[in-house]
Design a protein around this motif. Structure first.
Motif, PDB file in Angstrom:
ATOM      1  N   LEU A  18       2.507   8.185   1.504  1.00 13.37           N
ATOM      2  CA  LEU A  18       2.452   6.721   1.072  1.00 13.37           C
ATOM      3  C   LEU A  18       1.444   6.014   1.920  1.00 13.37           C
ATOM      4  CD1 LEU A  18       6.301   5.903   1.066  1.00 13.37           C
ATOM      5  CD2 LEU A  18       4.729   6.118  -0.975  1.00 13.37           C
ATOM      6  N   GLU A  19       0.778   5.279   1.212  1.00 10.50           N
ATOM      7  CA  GLU A  19      -0.463   4.481   1.673  1.00 10.50           C
ATOM      8  C   GLU A  19      -0.096   2.966   1.766  1.00 10.50           C
ATOM      9  OE1 GLU A  19      -4.767   6.215   1.097  1.00 10.50           O
ATOM     10  OE2 GLU A  19      -4.492   4.188   0.156  1.00 10.50           O
ATOM     11  N   PHE A  20      -0.124   2.268   2.963  1.00 10.93           N
ATOM     12  CA  PHE A  20       0.468   0.885   2.804  1.00 10.93           C
ATOM     13  C   PHE A  20      -0.742  -0.091   3.338  1.00 10.93           C
ATOM     14  CE2 PHE A  20       4.250   3.002   3.597  1.00 10.93           C
ATOM     15  CZ  PHE A  20       5.085   2.330   2.887  1.00 10.93           C
ATOM     16  N   HIS A  21      -0.745  -1.058   2.523  1.00  7.45           N
ATOM     17  CA  HIS A  21      -1.699  -2.284   2.618  1.00  7.45           C
ATOM     18  C   HIS A  21      -0.900  -3.393   2.993  1.00  7.45           C
ATOM     19  CE1 HIS A  21      -5.165  -0.506   0.781  1.00  7.45           C
ATOM     20  NE2 HIS A  21      -4.120   0.249  -0.006  1.00  7.45           N
ATOM     21  N   ILE A  22      -0.943  -4.087   4.171  1.00  7.90           N
ATOM     22  CA  ILE A  22       0.025  -5.155   4.692  1.00  7.90           C
ATOM     23  C   ILE A  22      -0.994  -6.219   5.003  1.00  7.90           C
ATOM     24  CG2 ILE A  22       1.772  -5.949   6.225  1.00  7.90           C
ATOM     25  CD1 ILE A  22       2.433  -3.115   6.982  1.00  7.90           C
ATOM     26  N   LYS A  23      -0.561  -7.500   4.266  1.00  5.71           N
ATOM     27  CA  LYS A  23      -1.422  -8.638   4.778  1.00  5.71           C
ATOM     28  C   LYS A  23      -0.392  -9.772   5.009  1.00  5.71           C
ATOM     29  CE  LYS A  23      -2.384  -9.214  -0.172  1.00  5.71           C
ATOM     30  NZ  LYS A  23      -3.680  -9.479  -1.109  1.00  5.71           N
ATOM     31  N   VAL A  24      -0.815 -10.714   5.619  1.00  7.51           N
ATOM     32  CA  VAL A  24       0.079 -11.743   5.903  1.00  7.51           C
ATOM     33  C   VAL A  24      -0.540 -13.117   5.660  1.00  7.51           C
ATOM     34  CG1 VAL A  24       1.565 -10.523   7.763  1.00  7.51           C
ATOM     35  CG2 VAL A  24      -0.395 -11.993   8.483  1.00  7.51           C
ATOM     36  N   SER A  25       0.200 -14.020   5.221  1.00  2.00           N
ATOM     37  CA  SER A  25      -0.329 -15.606   5.374  1.00  2.00           C
ATOM     38  C   SER A  25       0.647 -16.236   5.965  1.00  2.00           C
ATOM     39  CB  SER A  25      -0.539 -15.896   3.733  1.00  2.00           C
ATOM     40  OG  SER A  25      -1.192 -15.174   3.090  1.00  2.00           O
ATOM     41  N   TYR A  26       0.174 -17.530   6.311  1.00  2.00           N
ATOM     42  CA  TYR A  26       0.953 -18.582   7.313  1.00  2.00           C
ATOM     43  C   TYR A  26       0.537 -19.802   6.885  1.00  2.00           C
ATOM     44  CZ  TYR A  26       3.674 -19.784  11.350  1.00  2.00           C
ATOM     45  OH  TYR A  26       4.628 -20.360  12.027  1.00  2.00           O
ATOM     46  N   ILE A  43       3.346  -6.654   1.334  1.00  2.00           N
ATOM     47  CA  ILE A  43       2.982  -5.266   1.332  1.00  2.00           C
ATOM     48  C   ILE A  43       3.064  -4.227  -0.045  1.00  2.00           C
ATOM     49  CG2 ILE A  43       4.270  -3.086   2.185  1.00  2.00           C
ATOM     50  CD1 ILE A  43       6.224  -4.843   4.102  1.00  2.00           C
ATOM     51  N   LYS A  44       1.956  -3.692   0.057  1.00  2.00           N
ATOM     52  CA  LYS A  44       1.451  -2.982  -1.006  1.00  2.00           C
ATOM     53  C   LYS A  44       1.438  -1.496  -0.644  1.00  2.00           C
ATOM     54  CE  LYS A  44      -2.210  -3.264  -4.423  1.00  2.00           C
ATOM     55  NZ  LYS A  44      -3.576  -4.100  -4.507  1.00  2.00           N
ATOM     56  N   GLN A  45       2.186  -0.613  -1.618  1.00  2.00           N
ATOM     57  CA  GLN A  45       2.303   0.961  -0.832  1.00  2.00           C
ATOM     58  C   GLN A  45       1.768   1.754  -2.457  1.00  2.00           C
ATOM     59  OE1 GLN A  45       6.261   2.737  -0.894  1.00  2.00           O
ATOM     60  NE2 GLN A  45       6.826   0.507  -0.570  1.00  2.00           N
ATOM     61  N   GLU A  46       0.917   2.812  -2.015  1.00  2.00           N
ATOM     62  CA  GLU A  46       0.735   3.745  -3.060  1.00  2.00           C
ATOM     63  C   GLU A  46       1.003   5.194  -2.529  1.00  2.00           C
ATOM     64  OE1 GLU A  46      -3.382   3.280  -4.031  1.00  2.00           O
ATOM     65  OE2 GLU A  46      -3.315   4.786  -5.504  1.00  2.00           O
ATOM     66  N   ASN A  47       1.606   5.891  -3.720  1.00  2.00           N
ATOM     67  CA  ASN A  47       1.889   7.197  -3.458  1.00  2.00           C
ATOM     68  C   ASN A  47       0.857   8.165  -3.833  1.00  2.00           C
ATOM     69  OD1 ASN A  47       2.781  10.007  -3.483  1.00  2.00           O
ATOM     70  ND2 ASN A  47       4.886   9.170  -3.565  1.00  2.00           N
ATOM     71  N   THR A  48       0.032   8.925  -2.938  1.00  2.00           N
ATOM     72  CA  THR A  48      -1.218   9.097  -3.087  1.00  2.00           C
ATOM     73  C   THR A  48      -1.089  10.440  -4.024  1.00  2.00           C
ATOM     74  OG1 THR A  48      -0.965  10.412  -0.992  1.00  2.00           O
ATOM     75  CG2 THR A  48      -2.603   8.595  -1.081  1.00  2.00           C
ATOM     76  N   GLN A  49      -0.035  11.031  -3.970  1.00  2.00           N
ATOM     77  CA  GLN A  49       0.183  12.145  -4.971  1.00  2.00           C
ATOM     78  C   GLN A  49       0.603  11.679  -6.419  1.00  2.00           C
ATOM     79  OE1 GLN A  49       3.388  14.700  -3.254  1.00  2.00           O
ATOM     80  NE2 GLN A  49       1.400  16.147  -2.494  1.00  2.00           N
ATOM     81  N   THR A  50       1.648  10.715  -6.431  1.00  2.00           N
ATOM     82  CA  THR A  50       2.018  10.376  -7.844  1.00  2.00           C
ATOM     83  C   THR A  50       1.080   9.251  -8.401  1.00  2.00           C
ATOM     84  OG1 THR A  50       3.729   9.118  -7.059  1.00  2.00           O
ATOM     85  CG2 THR A  50       4.360  10.973  -7.435  1.00  2.00           C
ATOM     86  N   LEU A  83       1.295   9.054  15.587  1.00  2.00           N
ATOM     87  CA  LEU A  83       2.573   9.315  16.114  1.00  2.00           C
ATOM     88  C   LEU A  83       3.405   9.510  14.654  1.00  2.00           C
ATOM     89  CD1 LEU A  83       3.841   6.877  18.835  1.00  2.00           C
ATOM     90  CD2 LEU A  83       4.571   9.457  18.213  1.00  2.00           C
ATOM     91  N   ASN A  84       2.954   8.661  13.641  1.00  2.00           N
ATOM     92  CA  ASN A  84       3.845   8.726  12.410  1.00  2.00           C
ATOM     93  C   ASN A  84       3.091   9.335  11.180  1.00  2.00           C
ATOM     94  OD1 ASN A  84       6.249   7.084  13.282  1.00  2.00           O
ATOM     95  ND2 ASN A  84       4.551   5.907  13.955  1.00  2.00           N
ATOM     96  N   ARG A  85       3.629   9.637  10.395  1.00  2.00           N
ATOM     97  CA  ARG A  85       3.216  10.485   9.117  1.00  2.00           C
ATOM     98  C   ARG A  85       2.599   9.618   8.091  1.00  2.00           C
ATOM     99  NH1 ARG A  85       7.563  13.448   7.222  1.00  2.00           N
ATOM    100  NH2 ARG A  85       8.933  11.655   8.234  1.00  2.00           N
ATOM    101  N   SER A  86       3.015   8.411   7.985  1.00  2.00           N
ATOM    102  CA  SER A  86       2.613   7.549   7.255  1.00  2.00           C
ATOM    103  C   SER A  86       1.254   6.730   7.565  1.00  2.00           C
ATOM    104  CB  SER A  86       3.475   6.170   6.918  1.00  2.00           C
ATOM    105  OG  SER A  86       4.980   6.896   6.690  1.00  2.00           O
ATOM    106  N   ASN A  87       0.505   6.390   6.329  1.00  2.00           N
ATOM    107  CA  ASN A  87      -0.736   5.666   6.612  1.00  2.00           C
ATOM    108  C   ASN A  87      -0.717   4.426   6.377  1.00  2.00           C
ATOM    109  OD1 ASN A  87      -2.054   8.134   7.407  1.00  2.00           O
ATOM    110  ND2 ASN A  87      -2.201   8.754   5.260  1.00  2.00           N
ATOM    111  N   ILE A  88      -1.627   3.442   7.301  1.00  2.00           N
ATOM    112  CA  ILE A  88      -1.494   2.179   6.621  1.00  2.00           C
ATOM    113  C   ILE A  88      -2.889   1.948   6.555  1.00  2.00           C
ATOM    114  CG2 ILE A  88      -1.155  -0.277   7.407  1.00  2.00           C
ATOM    115  CD1 ILE A  88       0.871   1.044   9.314  1.00  2.00           C
ATOM    116  N   ILE A  89      -3.142   1.695   5.449  1.00  2.00           N
ATOM    117  CA  ILE A  89      -4.792   1.434   5.280  1.00  2.00           C
ATOM    118  C   ILE A  89      -5.161  -0.023   5.048  1.00  2.00           C
ATOM    119  CG2 ILE A  89      -6.726   2.013   3.416  1.00  2.00           C
ATOM    120  CD1 ILE A  89      -5.623   4.478   4.602  1.00  2.00           C
ATOM    121  N   ARG A  90      -6.147  -0.394   5.764  1.00  2.00           N
ATOM    122  CA  ARG A  90      -6.402  -1.871   5.686  1.00  2.00           C
ATOM    123  C   ARG A  90      -7.263  -2.237   4.460  1.00  2.00           C
ATOM    124  NH1 ARG A  90      -9.619  -1.802  10.575  1.00  2.00           N
ATOM    125  NH2 ARG A  90      -7.714  -1.361  11.600  1.00  2.00           N
ATOM    126  N   GLY A  91      -6.794  -3.091   3.574  1.00  2.00           N
ATOM    127  CA  GLY A  91      -7.636  -3.305   2.553  1.00  2.00           C
ATOM    128  C   GLY A  91      -8.805  -4.039   2.603  1.00  2.00           C
TER     129      GLY A  91
END
Ligand code: ADP
Ligand code: MG
Length: 951
Positions: A127-135, A213-220, A937-945
C-alpha cells in the motif's frame, strides 16, 4: 471490487465536564445524574445517547471509546466526521484538541494523527499512502485558510461526484505525525495572530481540520480515499438565544448562520424531509456528506454540569437527540481500475444482450397475439427463464450502483415528466455552477480586498514612518534654525567684537603713533637739553670766571673807594683848617656824590648780577649734585668692578706663583736627575777607568748641566713673556668689559628716564583725553546754549520791537502832552535806564554772535570727523556684509551636507521594512524533510504527492 452501501445512524455521545473553579466558588449545583452508560437524567428527564461520559472521564478513555474506530474506517476508504457541539466553555476544544503536546491531556485530534500513522505502519507493504491536511475556520460565513493567512474568503465547490469541497484551500502533504502537528500549530498560531480577542473569536467561529488519505495498492492498483473532518463548532448558546428571542442583531444572525443552518439541516434530516437546506451556509455545505451522506459521523455533545447552565445544557442534549436520528448511507470510496472497468463493461454488455433478447422475444409474442394467434404457454415470455439467464449479471450490476444523490425529482407533490426533469436538473446544475462561479468571484474580490487592506496597512505604516521622519526632520530643522540663529547671534557678537577691536586698534595705533612722535620729540628735547646743559656748563664756567673777575674788580674798586674815602677823610679833616677851600670841597662832594650814586647803581647791578649768578649757581649746583650722585654710583660700580678685577688678578698671580714654583721644582728635580745620572756614570767610569778621565767627565757633565740650565731659562723667559702678553690681553678685555658695563648702566639709566618720560606723557595724554571729553561736553552744552540763546534772541528781538514801538508811541504822546507833563524827568530817567538795558542786551547779543561764529568755525572740523566716522562705519558695514555672506555660504554648504547625509541614511530603514514585510516562507507540498526513520521501521510506504488534488 465493489461494496454495498450501508445505512448507519449518526453516532452521538455526550460528555460532561467537571465543575470549574468559578462554578464551585459560586456554589453551583452539579445537576446531571447518570444512569448506565447511555443515559443522563437532568431535572428528572432522561436523555439517551450512544454513550454518556461522566466528568471524570480521561482523554484516553474518551478517545478509545469514541474516536479510535474512526481511524480504521478512514484508512479503509470511508469518510468520517467528528463534531464537537456545545455551549462555550463546555469542553469542545478540550475534547477535540486538548493540550496538543501533553501526552495525558491531548484530545482527539493529536491522538488520531498518531494512530493513523501507527496503523499505516502496520499495514500491507504494497500500500502506498498520500496524506494531506487542511485547516480552516468559518467566521461570519467566511472561510479563512489557517495555513495561508492571505486566503480569507474561500468558496465551496462540488467535484465531479457532486461532493462539495473548499476550493483553493491549502492542502499540505505530510508524512509524519510531527508534520501534522506542525501544521496544526501553525494554523492555531495564525488564528491567534489574526484576531484581537481570541476567546470571543473561538466561541463564534467553527474550526475544521481535514485529513485526506489516499491509498493505492501497487499490486492490484486498487485506490481508496478517505476524508476525515474534525470539527470544533462555535458555541451553541447563541442558537438557544436566537431560538428563544426570535429577533437578534444582524451580526448575531450572521455569526450563527452556520450553526442555525446546521440545526435546520439536522431537523430536516431527522424529520425525513426530502429537502435539506445544505446550501444555507458554507459549513453545512462542506459537511453535506457528513450529515445524511456518505460518512461515518460522530457527534460529541459537550455539556456543562452546572445548574447555572441548566437551560443551555438541556437544549444541547435535545439537539444531540435529534441528531441521533439522522441516517447516513456509507459506502466505500473506490476508484475502479481499468481491469474492473472492463469487467463491468462486459457484464453490462451481456445484460444488454439479454434485455434485447427479452425485448425481441416479447415483441414477437406481442405481434403474434395481435395477429389473433394464440401463443402456447411454453412459447410465452418467461421472466424466470430470462432472469436465470442474467442472474449473475444482475447481482454484479446491483452492487455497482453508485450512491444515490439527492435529486429534485424526489420533491414531494411535484410530478414531472422526464424531459422536464432533465431540463430542470440541467437548469439547476447551471445555476449551481453560476453560484459557484459567483462564490469564486467573491473569493477573488475578497482576496483582492485583503491584499488592498494589507497594502493600505503597509502604506499607513509608511505614512506613519514618513510622518515620524517628517517630525524628526522638522525638529532637526528647528534645531538647525535655532543653531543658525545662535550662529547669527555669534556672528553678530564677533562682528561687534571685531568692530571694537578695530576701534581699539585704531586708537592704539594712533596712540603708538603719538607715542613714537612724542618719543622722537623727547629724544630731540633730550638732545637739546643735553646740548643746553653743555652750553649752561660752559656758561657757568664763564660766569664763574666772570664772578671771579667781578669780585676782583669789586675788591679793587672797594680798595680804591676806601682809598678815596681815606683821602676824603683826610681832606675833610683838613677842611677845618682849610675853610677857604670849601668851594673846592663842594665840587669834590658833588663829584663824590656822583661817584657814590654811580657806585650805588653799580653795586645794585652787581647785587642783581650776583643774585642771578647765585641762582644759576644753585641750579648748577643741584645739577652738579645730581651728576655727582650719579658719578658716585658709577664710581661705586667701578670700584666694585675694580675690586673684582683685583681679586681676579690676585688669583691669577697666585696661580702664576704656584706655577712658577712648580716649574722651579721641576727644574731642580731635573737637575737632580741629571746630576744623579752623571754621578752614576762617573761612578761607573771611576770603577772602570780608575779615575783616569774622571775629571774630564766631570767637566763634561758640568757643561751639560750648564747647557740644560740655559735652555730652561730661555724657555722660562719665553713663557713669562707669553704670560705677560696674556695678562695684558686680559687687562684689555677687562677694560672692555668695564666699558660695556658702564655703557649698559648708562643705557639703563636712559631707559629709566625714558620710562619716566613715557609715564609722564601717558599721564599728560590722559589729562588731554579728559580735557577733550570736557571740551566735547562743553561743545554740546554750547550747542544747547546756542539754541536757547537763539531762541532768547528771537524773543529779545520781539521785545525790542515792541519796546521801540511802545517808545515811539509814548514819545509821540509826550510830544502832544509836553505842556501838561509834570513827570517828564521821571520818564527821562526811565528812558535812560531802558537805553542802558538795551545797550547791555546788544552787548550780550554781540557776544553770543561771536560765540556762535566760533562754534561755526568748529563745524568743519566736526564734519570732517563725522565723515571719517561715516567712512569707518561704511567699511565696517562692508566687512559685516562679507562676513554675513560667508556665513550664509557656510550655512548652505552645511544644509547640503545634511541633506546628503539624510538621503544616504533614509532608504535603509524603508528597504529593511519592506524586505521584512515581504519575506514569507514559501509553502509548497513536498518541502518537508525526507523519509523519517519510521519508514524503514514499517513496511508501508507513504508517498508524498506532487501537487494539490481535491478529488
Ligand atoms: P469550549 O471549547 O467548549 O469553549 P474548552 O474546551 O475551552 O471549552 O473548555 C473550557 C475549560 O474547561 C478549559 O479550561 C478546559 O480545560 C476545561 N475542561 C473542559 N472539559 C474538561 C474535562 N472533561 N475535564 C477537565 N477540564 C475540562
Ligand atoms: Mg473552544
Amino acid at each position: 471490487m465493489t461494496d454495498a452501501a450501508a445505512e448507519t445512524t449518526i453516532k452521538v455521545v455526550c460528555r460532561f465536564r467537571p465543575l470549574n473553579s468559578s462554578e464551585v466558588a459560586r456554589g453551583d449545583k452539579y445537576i446531571p445524574k447518570f444512569q448506565g452508560e447511555d443515559c443522563v437524567v437532568i431535572a428528572g428527564k432522561p436523555y439517551y445517547f450512544d454513550r454518556v461520559f461522566q466528568s471524570n472521564t480521561t482523554q484516553v478513555q474518551f478517545y478509545n471509546a469514541v474516536a479510535q474506530k474512526i481511524v480504521r474506517d478512514v484508512l479503509e476508504g470511508y469518510n468520517g466526521t467528528i463534531f464537537a457541539y456545545g455551549q462555550t466553555s463546555s469542553g469542545k476544544t478540550h475534547t477535540m484538541e486538548g493540550k496538543l503536546h501533553d501526552p495525558d491531556m491531548m484530545g482527539i485530534i493529536p491522538r488520531i494523527v498518531q494512530d493513523i500513522f501507527n496503523y499505516i505502519y502496520s499495514m500491507d507493504e504494497n500500500l502506498e499512502f498520500h496524506i494531506k491536511v487542511s485547516y480552516f475556520e468559518i467566521y461570519l460565513d467566511k472561510i479563512r485558510d489557517l495555513l495561508d493567512v492571505t486566503k480569507t474568503n474561500l468558496s465551496v465547490h462540488e467535484d465531479k461526484n457532486r461532493v462539495p469541497y473548499v476550493k483553493g484551500c491549502t492542502e499540505r502533504f505530510v508524512c509524519s505525525p510531527q508534520e501534522v502537528m506542525d501544521a496544526i500549530d501553525e494554523g492555531k498560531n495564525n488564528r491567534h495572530v489574526a484576531v484581537t480577542n481570541m476567546n470571543e473569536h473561538s466561541s463564534r467561529s467553527h474550526s475544521i481540520f481535514l485529513i485526506n488519505i489516499k491509498q493505492e495498492n501497487t499490486q492490484t492498483e486498487q485506490k481508496l480515499t478517505g476524508k476525515l473532518y474534525l470539527v470544533d463548532l462555535a458555541g451553541s448558546e447563541k442558537v438557544g438565544k436566537t431560538g428563544a428571542e426570535g429577533t437578534v442583531l444582524d451580526e448575531a444572525k450572521m455569526i450563527n448562520k452556520s450553526l442555525s443552518s446546521l440545526g435546520n439541516v439536522i431537523s430536516a434530516l431527522a424529520e425525513g424531509s426530502t429537502y435539506v437546506p445544505y446550501r444555507d451556509s458554507k459549513m453545512t455545505r462542506i459537511l453535506q456528506d457528513s450529515l445524511g451522506g456518505n460518512c461515518r459521523t460522530t457527534m460529541v455533545i459537550c455539556c456543562s454540569p452546572s445548574s447555572f447552565n441548566d437551560a443551555e445544557t438541556r437544549s444541547t442534549l435535545l439537539f444531540g437527540q435529534r441528531a441521533k436520528t439522522i441516517k447516513n448511507t456509507v459506502s466505500l470510496n473506490v476508484e475502479l481500475t481499468a481491469e474492473q472497468w472492463k469487467k463491468k463493461w462486459e457484464k453490462e454488455k451481456e445484460k444488454n444482450k439479454t434485455l434485447r433478447n427479452t425485448v425481441t422475444w416479447l415483441e414477437t409474442e406481442l405481434n403474434r397475439w395481435r395477429k389473433g394467434e394464440t401463443v402456447p404457454v411454453e412459447e410465452q415470455f418467461d421472466k424466470e427463464k430470462a432472469k436465470a439467464e442474467v442472474q449473475d449479471v444482475d447481482a454484479a450490476a446491483a452492487n455497482d450502483k453508485p450512491a444515490p444523490t439527492p435529486s429534485l425529482g424526489a420533491l414531494p407533490g411535484v410530478k414531472l415528466t422526464d424531459a422536464e426533469k432533465q431540463k430542470y436538473e440541467a437548469e439547476m446544475a447551471k445555476l449551481y455552477k453560476e453560484m459557484d462561479d459567483k462564490d469564486d468571484e467573491i473569493n477573488q474580490q475578497s482576496q483582492l480586498v485583503e491584499e488592498l487592506k494589507e497594502q493600505m496597512l503597509d502604506l499607513e505604516e509608511l505614512l506613519g514612518s514618513s510622518r515620524r521622519d517628517h517630525a524628526t526632520l522638522q525638529s532637526e530643522l528647528n534645531r538647525l534654525l535655532a543653531e543658525n540663529e545662535a550662529s547669527k547671534e555669534e556672528v553678530k557678537e564677533v562682528l561687534q567684537a571685531l568692530e571694537e577691536l578695530a576701534v581699539n586698534y585704531d586708537q592704539k595705533s594712533q596712540e603708538v603713533e603719538d607715542k613714537s612722535k612724542e618719543f622722537e620729540a623727547l629724544s630731540e628735547e633730550l638732545n637739546e637739553k643735553s646740548s643746553s646743559l653743555a652750553s649752561i656748563d660752559s656758561e657757568l664756567q664763564k660766569l664763574k670766571e666772570m664772578t671771579n673777575h667781578q669780585k676782583k674788580r669789586v675788591t679793587e674798586m672797594m680798595s680804591s673807594l676806601l682809598k678815596d674815602l681815606a683821602e676824603i677823610g683826610i681832606a675833610v679833616g683838613s677842611n677845618d683848617i682849610k675853610q677857604e677851600s670849601s668851594g673846592v670841597i663842594d665840587e669834590e662832594f658833588t663829584v663824590a656824590r656822583l661817584y657814590i650814586s654811580k657806585m650805588k647803581s653799580e653795586v645794585k647791578s652787581m647785587v642783581r648780577r650776583s643774585k642771578q649768578l647765585e641762582s644759576s649757581q644753585a641750579e648748577s649746583l643741584t645739577r652738579l649734585q645730581e651728576a655727582e650722585s650719579e658719578l658716585t654710583a658709577c664710581q661705586l660700580r667701578v670700584s666694585q668692578q675694580e675690586a673684582k678685577i683685583k681679586s681676579l688678578t690676585d688669583g691669577l698671580q697666585n696661580v702664576e706663583q704656584k706655577k712658577r714654583q712648580l716649574q722651579e721644582n721641576v727644574d731642580l728635580l731635573n737637575e737632580e736627575i741629571v746630576r744623579i745620572k752623571a754621578q752614576e756614570k762617573v761612578n761607573a767610569m771611576e770603577k772602570e777607568n780608575e779615575i783616569q778621565s774622571a775629571h774630564e767627565v766631570k767637566e763634561a757633565v758640568e757643561k751639560q748641566i750648564q747647557s740644560h740650565r740655559e735652555a730652561y731659562q730661555k724657555q722660562i723667559s719665553s713663557l713669562r713673556d707669553e704670560l705677560d702678553s696674556k695678562e695684558k690681553l686680559v687687562m684689555e678685555l677687562q677694560d672692555l668689559n668695564q666699558q660695556i658695563v658702564l655703557e649698559q648702566e648708562r643705557l639703563k639709566v636712559e631707559h629709566e628716564k625714558l620710562k619716566a618720560a613715557d609715564q609722564e606723557k601717558n599721564r599728560q595724554l590722559q589729562e588731554l583725553t579728559v580735557l577733550q571729553d570736557r571740551r566735547e561736553q562743553a561743545r554740546q552744552d554750547l550747542k544747547g546754549l546756542e539754541e536757547t540763546v537763539a531762541r532768547e534772541l528771537q524773543t529779545l528781538h520781539n521785545l525790542r520791537r515792541l519796546f521801540v514801538n511802545d517808545l515811539s508811541r509814548r514819545v509821540r504822546k509826550n510830544a502832544q502832552d509836553s505842556e501838561d507833563s509834570d513827570d517828564s524827568s521821571a520818564q527821562k530817567q526811565k528812558i535812560s535806564f531802558l537805553e542802558s538795558n538795551l545797550e547791555q542786551l546788544t552787548k550780550v547779543h554781540k557776544q553770543l554772535v561771536r560765540d556762535n561764529a566760533d562754534l561755526r568755525s568748529e563745524i568743519p572740523k566736526v564734519e570732517k570727523r563725522l565723515r571719517a566716522m561715516v567712512e569707518r562705519v561704511k567699511a565696517l558695514e562692508a566687512a559685516l556684509k562679507e562676513a554675513k555672506e560667508s556665513a550664509a555660504r557656510e550655512r548652505k554648504l552645511y544644509q547640503q551636507e545634511m541633506e546628503r547625509i539624510k538621503d544616504a541614511a533614509k532608504p535603509k530603514p524603508n528597504m529593511g521594512r519592506r524586505n521584512s514585510a515581504q519575506i514569507a516562507k514559501p509553502i509548497r507540498p513536498g518541502q518537508l524533510p525526507g523519509s523519517s526513520p519510521l519508514f524503514s521501521l514499517n513496511r508501508s510506504n507513504i508517498i508524498r504527492g506532487g501537487g494539490n488534488d481535491s478529488s
